[in-house]
Design a protein around this motif. Structure first.
Motif, mmCIF file in Angstrom:
data_model
loop_
_atom_site.group_PDB
_atom_site.id
_atom_site.type_symbol
_atom_site.label_atom_id
_atom_site.label_comp_id
_atom_site.label_asym_id
_atom_site.label_seq_id
_atom_site.Cartn_x
_atom_site.Cartn_y
_atom_site.Cartn_z
ATOM 1 N N VAL A 290 4.648 7.816 5.456
ATOM 2 C CA VAL A 290 3.191 7.978 5.683
ATOM 3 C C VAL A 290 2.815 9.403 5.298
ATOM 4 C CG1 VAL A 290 1.210 7.958 7.181
ATOM 5 C CG2 VAL A 290 2.700 6.379 7.564
ATOM 6 N N LEU A 291 3.784 10.391 5.684
ATOM 7 C CA LEU A 291 3.338 11.815 5.308
ATOM 8 C C LEU A 291 3.718 11.417 4.103
ATOM 9 C CD1 LEU A 291 5.634 13.370 8.265
ATOM 10 C CD2 LEU A 291 2.923 13.361 7.741
ATOM 11 N N ALA B 189 0.636 12.934 -1.411
ATOM 12 C CA ALA B 189 1.318 12.671 -3.155
ATOM 13 C C ALA B 189 -0.726 13.297 -3.383
ATOM 14 C CB ALA B 189 1.943 11.592 -3.326
ATOM 15 N N HIS C 56 3.107 10.158 1.816
ATOM 16 C CA HIS C 56 1.086 9.388 1.151
ATOM 17 C C HIS C 56 0.765 10.314 0.998
ATOM 18 C CE1 HIS C 56 2.509 5.527 -1.368
ATOM 19 N NE2 HIS C 56 2.870 5.872 0.177
ATOM 20 N N ILE C 57 0.356 10.575 2.530
ATOM 21 C CA ILE C 57 -0.451 11.894 2.327
ATOM 22 C C ILE C 57 -0.587 12.979 1.619
ATOM 23 C CG2 ILE C 57 -2.185 13.514 3.883
ATOM 24 C CD1 ILE C 57 -1.161 10.862 6.166
ATOM 25 N N GLU D 5 1.040 -1.219 -0.176
ATOM 26 C CA GLU D 5 0.060 0.143 0.043
ATOM 27 C C GLU D 5 0.715 1.647 0.201
ATOM 28 O OE1 GLU D 5 -3.670 -0.310 2.935
ATOM 29 O OE2 GLU D 5 -2.610 -1.970 2.628
ATOM 30 N N LEU D 6 2.089 0.906 0.941
ATOM 31 C CA LEU D 6 3.023 2.511 1.051
ATOM 32 C C LEU D 6 3.639 2.613 -0.221
ATOM 33 C CD1 LEU D 6 2.434 2.937 4.774
ATOM 34 C CD2 LEU D 6 1.109 4.107 3.047
ATOM 35 N N MET E 53 9.116 5.856 10.000
ATOM 36 C CA MET E 53 7.675 4.679 9.237
ATOM 37 C C MET E 53 6.951 6.135 8.881
ATOM 38 S SD MET E 53 5.320 2.400 8.307
ATOM 39 C CE MET E 53 4.025 1.874 8.274
ATOM 40 N N GLY E 54 7.327 7.200 9.643
ATOM 41 C CA GLY E 54 5.769 8.620 10.370
ATOM 42 C C GLY E 54 6.538 9.547 8.777
ATOM 43 N N ASP E 55 7.222 9.282 8.188
ATOM 44 C CA ASP E 55 7.943 10.084 6.966
ATOM 45 C C ASP E 55 7.566 9.590 5.686
ATOM 46 O OD1 ASP E 55 8.883 11.870 8.539
ATOM 47 O OD2 ASP E 55 10.916 10.920 7.843
#
Lengths: 277, 290
Positions: free
Chosen positions: A271-272, A277, A274-275, A254-255, A267-269
């Motif tokens: 996720v960020l 994008a 992807h948000i 997914e990521l 991991m945080g970076d």
């Protein structure tokens, strides 16, 4: 290429004659300045291997070279000048009346001069963060402080290598990081650190190389990323990667995560990214 | 199910000391609850464990204020040996409670003293051995086991007595990660199958998150919070104050918030699966490739 400080060749160890091999054909090389994590299930042979390196247990078969020398005929008391060992239960190695005396014990026996001992103990009291405890009675200290005193007392002998056998078991969060930071500082002074542990997030964060033991054998070795990218294989030796690595592995597709992630920020970076994008 | 443990204004001071290490504790625990006790080293967790089975004050001495009532009995009025049939305690240092020369004997000791029939003793040893994964070690000398195996042996010896309440003081500090989950699984099954009440001290936030019904947080001898893992692990300020590390996935939510996201505190995850949900909903529910 860095100096090979520990070299283990075809090492076998059995506690009883004709008994099972608790260490089975281990070949291992550690370079000077490494910060090695030894992980694996209970009974995998971690402490046995460590005791063989210190000379406390002698190989059933095979050879161990410390700093280039075969230790087969070298007494433990001499090996301990090069290789310091902090036991799993630190209370087993505390016996002096004060913290300062505890730190001075090793170097005194090494024949180090009094001025030098004073210099070393002052430095260690400061760098390990136990200066305020210098005159205290070691057994009366808190668990975290007792561990620091024991580690300090081994460091005072200035061994080229220090082995810490589960130094963070039963320590609280702050204690764990303090102890690993002490080891890290020691490494920065050019020493080699070998740590046996079940705390996967600490291994991921501090060690440059991990050796995974399983039933007395080396199951795999490599960097934290290499090792924790193979959770199925780790399962064989009852290890689960850190929680964040598990999360990253679960969301790999997914990521679009290609590498193995080891800490919260990585991991945080991701996720960020992807948000946004 | 009613209250099985109740502390009323309980305080304690070790002999020859003048500071209270447990301060005005008031709490009650229901039968069948799984309680984790957390807090920094020196917060009073182990002292509380020992107060529950009466070792404090009967063996240690010292001064006690208030009462602890366990299954209707006041710990100060009942002998430790009688209390031991209700409460089984596994000590922090397993070496302190292993003393026989065979693993089997170690497990048999407590149940023999309960005067159970021979067949039942054998059955319980076999069960406890399997539960802690020590099969094949029956004839070994407990002192020659590895650190983690000693810990399993001590747990099994207490398990075999099937007490109503089990108190485990850092029972997994030397166990491998999966071994830790296994021990917690076993403890959980004791709760589910036998309605056993469990109290466990631990520093392993990520492991305990999915097991504990409630977490008691101690700091300087006091209880500063006592609530579900969801509530406790979401309280970053409390956790950093008491030196408890939140699960990594809870920290992840905090990190995302400090980078412009707005995750509600009640939605902070404590388990990997919950974190997956959180990330998906942040991404607007979109799936890979859509």
């Amino acid at each position: 290429m860095a100096n090979k400080i520990i070299e283990v060749k075809n090492l076998n160890y059995r506690y009883m004659d004709n008994g099972p091999l608790c260490v089975n054909n281990i070949n291992l090389e550690v370079e000077e300045g490494d910060f090695i994590g030894i992980i694996g299930q209970n009974g995998a042979g971690k402490s046995t291997l460590m005791k063989a390196l210190t000379g406390l247990l002698r190989p059933s078969e095979g050879q161990i070279f410390i700093n280039g020398e075969d230790i087969a005929d070298i007494p433990v008391s001499v090996i301990s000048n090069t290789l310091g060992y902090v036991l799993q239960n630190p209370d087993r190695q505390l016996f002096a009346e004060t913290v300062r005396e505890e730190l001075a014990f090793g170097p005194t026996n090494q024949g180090v001069s009094e001025e030098e001992i004073e210099k070393r103990t002052d430095y260690i009291l400061e760098s390990v963060g136990i200066l305020h405890l210098a005159d205290e009675y070691p057994p009366a200290l808190s668990k975290g402080d007792r561990a620091k005193v024991v580690i300090g007392s081994v460091m005072a002998m200035e061994p080229k290598i220090i082995i810490l056998d589960e130094p963070t078991g039963g320590q609280d969060y702050i204690g764990r990081y303090q102890i690993m930071d002490i080891a890290k500082k020691f490494r920065e002074k050019g020493h080699t650190v070998v740590v046996v542990t079940h705390a996967m997030s600490l291994v991921a964060e501090y060690c440059n190389r991990i050796v995974v033991l399983c039933n007395g054998e080396i199951l795999m070795q490599g960097t934290s990323r290499e090792v924790f990218s193979q959770p199925e294989k780790l399962q064989q030796t009852f290890i689960r990667p850190p929680q964040i690595t598990e999360l990253a592995n679960a969301m790999k597709e997914e990521l679009h995560i290609e590498e193995t992630l080891l800490c919260v920020e990585e991991m945080g970076d991701k996720v960020l990214e992807h948000i946004e994008a | 199910m009613g209250t099985i443990i109740e502390a009323k204004e309980f305080s304690y001071c070790y002999p020859r000391r003048d500071n209270q290490v447990l301060k005005d504790l008031n709490f009650s625990i229901e039968e069948g609850e799984f309680i984790a006790i957390m807090g920094r080293n020196g917060a009073g967790k182990s002292t509380l464990c020992q107060a529950l089975d009466g070792v404090i004050p009967h063996l240690h001495g010292g001064t006690v204020w208030g009462d602890i009532i366990v299954d209707g009995l006041n710990t100060q009025e009942v002998e430790v040996a009688d209390m031991a049939q209700k409460i089984g305690i596994v000590l922090e240092d397993p070496e302190a409670q292993l003393f026989t020369t065979r693993v089997d004997d170690e497990m048999a000791f407590g149940i023999e003293n309960l005067c159970l029939p021979r067949e039942e003793i054998i059955k319980r040893i076999a069960w406890a051995t399997k539960v802690v994964r020590l099969e094949g070690y029956s004839d070994r000398e407990p002192t020659a086991l590895s650190g983690g195996q000693k810990q399993r042996c001590a747990i099994a010896a207490t398990l075999a007595m099937k007490p109503k309440i089990m108190v485990l003081d850092e029972p997994t500090s030397q166990l491998d990660p999966i071994g830790t989950y296994e021990v917690f699984d076993v403890i959980k099954s004791l709760k589910e199958e036998y309605g056993m009440t469990i109290l466990i001290t631990t520093h392993k936030s990520e492991h305990i998150a999915q097991y504990a019904d409630r977490i008691m947080v101690m700091e300087e001898g006091k209880i500063v919070a006592f609530d579900t893992p969801q509530v406790i692990f979401r309280d970053a300020r409390l956790l950093s104050h008491v030196a408890v590390r939140p699960p990594q996935v809870s920290s992840l939510a905090g990190y995302l918030n400090s980078n412009g996201q707005n995750i509600k505190r009640e939605d902070f995850p404590i388990l990997v699966e919950e974190a997956e949900e959180m990330i998906r909903s942040l991404m607007g529910g979109k799936k890979d490739g859509q």
